[in-house]
Design an enzyme around this catalytic site. Structure first.
Site, mmCIF file in Angstrom:
data_model
loop_
_atom_site.group_PDB
_atom_site.id
_atom_site.type_symbol
_atom_site.label_atom_id
_atom_site.label_comp_id
_atom_site.label_asym_id
_atom_site.label_seq_id
_atom_site.Cartn_x
_atom_site.Cartn_y
_atom_site.Cartn_z
ATOM 1 N N HIS A 170 0.838 -1.202 0.000
ATOM 2 C CA HIS A 170 0.000 0.000 0.000
ATOM 3 C C HIS A 170 0.872 1.249 0.000
ATOM 4 O O HIS A 170 1.400 1.670 1.028
ATOM 5 C CB HIS A 170 -0.904 -0.001 1.223
ATOM 6 N N TYR A 175 -1.010 7.244 3.149
ATOM 7 C CA TYR A 175 -0.390 6.453 4.204
ATOM 8 C C TYR A 175 1.134 6.512 4.054
ATOM 9 O O TYR A 175 1.658 7.203 3.191
ATOM 10 C CB TYR A 175 -0.966 5.045 4.194
ATOM 11 N N ARG A 326 -16.504 -1.018 -4.037
ATOM 12 C CA ARG A 326 -17.806 -0.664 -3.478
ATOM 13 C C ARG A 326 -18.975 -1.280 -4.233
ATOM 14 O O ARG A 326 -20.023 -1.547 -3.643
ATOM 15 C CB ARG A 326 -17.955 0.858 -3.417
#
Length: 368
Positions: A170, A175, A326
Site C-alpha cells: 500500500h 499512508y 464498493r
C-alpha cells in the site's frame, strides 16, 4: 475485488474474526476470481484505527489462513494489502468517531490512549499532521525506518505460512509510503527528502526488500496524484505536489524491481483535495501509466460500476485489470451479474448455481 476498509471489526488487537470469514468468503462463493483483503498493518502503530487488521504477530496467522483456505476451496485467489498508515493512524473507525462526537461533543479523529489509540507513537516522514483533527506525528529516525522495513519482511514470512497468492504493497491514499513520495508530507533534509530521487528512496527500499523475500506475484498500489491545487512544479521548476509526472518515474523504478502489477488509485494525502468524481474518474491515470510503461500490468479503480463499462476499459487498452470494491459491497453477486450482462458463462458455487443457470445459459437460436 479491491481491498476496502469495511470491517473495523478485528478483535484482540488486529486479529481477523468470523465476520471476516463470512464477509470475504461470501464473495468467493459468488464467483469472484481474486480478492485482496483489506489494508493489514505490519505494526500495531501502523493501524489506521484500533479495530484494524494486523499481521505483526504469529497469532494473527491462523484466522487469516482459515479465510484463505475457504476461498481456495471455492477456486478463488486471495491476496493481502500490507501497509503502515504513517501520520493517518491512531484515529477512530468511522462508526466509533460518530459515537465519540456525540458523547464528547468533539469532532477530532484522534483516538487517545484511553480510547485504545497511540497518539504519542504516530510516526511519519516529517512532523506534519494530516489535519488539525489528526495526531501530530514524530519524524522517523533511521531506527524507525529499519523497524518498519523489518516489520514488512516479517509480515511477508507470515503471508507465506497463510498461503496468500499475492501481496499488494500500500503506497497510496496518504499512508506512510505515499507520505514519503509527496513533498506535501515530506520536508526531510536527509537522503529521504528533497529531490524526487530521495523522496522515492524509502518506498523503493521497502519494495526491493519484499520482492527479494516474496516469490509470488507482487502488486504496488499508488496514488497517481495528490489532487492538490496548482501545477506539479512551481515557477522555479521545484516540485510542489505529487502528480502524474512523478508517478510515471516511480512506476518505472518499481518495474525495474520486478513488481508484477501497479494498482493505480489517487488522492488521500491532502486534506483539501478536490476530486472531480465521476464514472471511471481514475482510469485516465492508469491509462497514462500503462502508455508510459507498456510492458507493466496496470489496474484501474474508481467508480467502475457496470460490466460493460469495465469491459470497455479492457478492450480499449486503457488498463489490463479491473479492481472493483464498493460495487461488490452493494451487490455481492456482481460477478455473476457481469457474466449475465456480457453473455459469458461462469460457474459459481453450487449453492448459487440454480439461481443463475437459466440466465447464464446460452439462448437458443430464434426460429424462422
Amino acid at each position: 475485488m479491491s481491498p476496502s476498509k469495511t470491517g473495523y471489526l478485528c478483535s484482540d488487537n488486529g486479529h481477523a474474526t468470523d465476520w471476516h470469514l463470512v464477509h470475504i468468503g461470501g464473495f468467493a462463493t459468488r464467483g469472484v476470481g481474486a480478492i485482496c483483503i483489506e489494508a493489514t498493518s505490519v505494526l500495531p502503530n501502523g493501524r489506521i484505527s484500533p479495530e484494524d487488521a494486523g499481521l505483526w504477530t504469529d497469532s494473527q496467522i491462523e484466522p487469516l489462513k482459515r479465510i484463505v483456505n475457504f476461498c481456495h476451496a471455492q477456486g478463488t485467489l486471495v491476496g493481502v494489502q500490507l501497509t503502515h498508515g504513517g501520520r493517518k493512524t491512531s484515529t477512530f473507525a468511522p462508526f466509533v468517531h460518530l459515537n465519540a462526537a456525540k458523547t464528547r461533543r468533539a469532532t477530532t479523529w484522534t483516538a487517545s490512549q484511553q480510547e485504545n489509540g497511540w497518539p504519542d507513537d504516530v510516526i511519519a516522514p516529517s512532523a506534519i499532521s494530516f489535519s488539525k483533527d489528526y495526531p501530530n506525528p514524530k519524524e522517523m529516525a533511521e531506527e524507525d525506518l529499519t523497524r518498519v522495513e523489518d516489520a514488512f519482511l516479517a509480515a511477508v514470512e507470515r503471508c507465506k505460512k497463510i498461503g496468500f497468492d499475492f501481496i499488494d504493497i500500500h503506497g497510496a491514499h496518504g499512508y506512510l509510503l505515499h507520505e514519503f513520495v509527496s513533498s506535501l508530507s515530506n520536508t526531510r533534509t536527509d537522503q529521504y527528502g528533497g529531490s524526487l530521487e530521495n523522496r522515492i528512496r524509502y518506498p523503493l527500499r521497502i519494495t526491493s526488500s519484499i520482492r527479494k523475500a516474496w516469490q509470488k506475484p507482487l502488486f504496488y498500489r499508488l496514488s497517481a496524484t495528490d489532487w492538490a491545487e496548482g501545477p506539479e512544479k512551481d515557477e522555479n521548476g521545484e516540485w510542489r505536489q505529487w502528480g502524474l509526472e512523478q508517478s510515471t518515474i516511480l512506476v518505472g523504478e518499481i518495474e525495474k524491481l520486478g513488481v508484477d502489477l501497479v494498482d493505480v488509485s489517487t488522492g488521500g494525502n491532502w486534506e483539501k483535495q478536490s476530486i472531480p468524481i465521476g464514472p471511471g474518474y481514475q482510469v485516465p491515470f492508469a491509462e497514462a501509466l500503462k502508455k508510459a510503461h507498456p510492458k507493466l500490468v496496470c489496474s484501474a479503480v474508481g467508480l467502475i460500476t457496470s460490466p460493460k463499462q469495465a469491459e470497455s476499459y479492457l478492450q480499449d487498452g486503457k488498463t489490463d485489470v479491473i479492481f472493483i470494491a464498493r460495487e461488490f459491497l452493494r451487490n455481492p453477486h456482481w460477478a455473476m451479474y457481469a457474466a449475465q450482462e456480457l453473455g459469458v458463462a461462469i460457474k459459481p458455487a453450487n449453492e448459487y448455481e440454480r439461481a443463475w443457470m437459466d440466465v447464464l445459459a446460452p439462448k437458443p437460436a430464434a426460429e424462422n
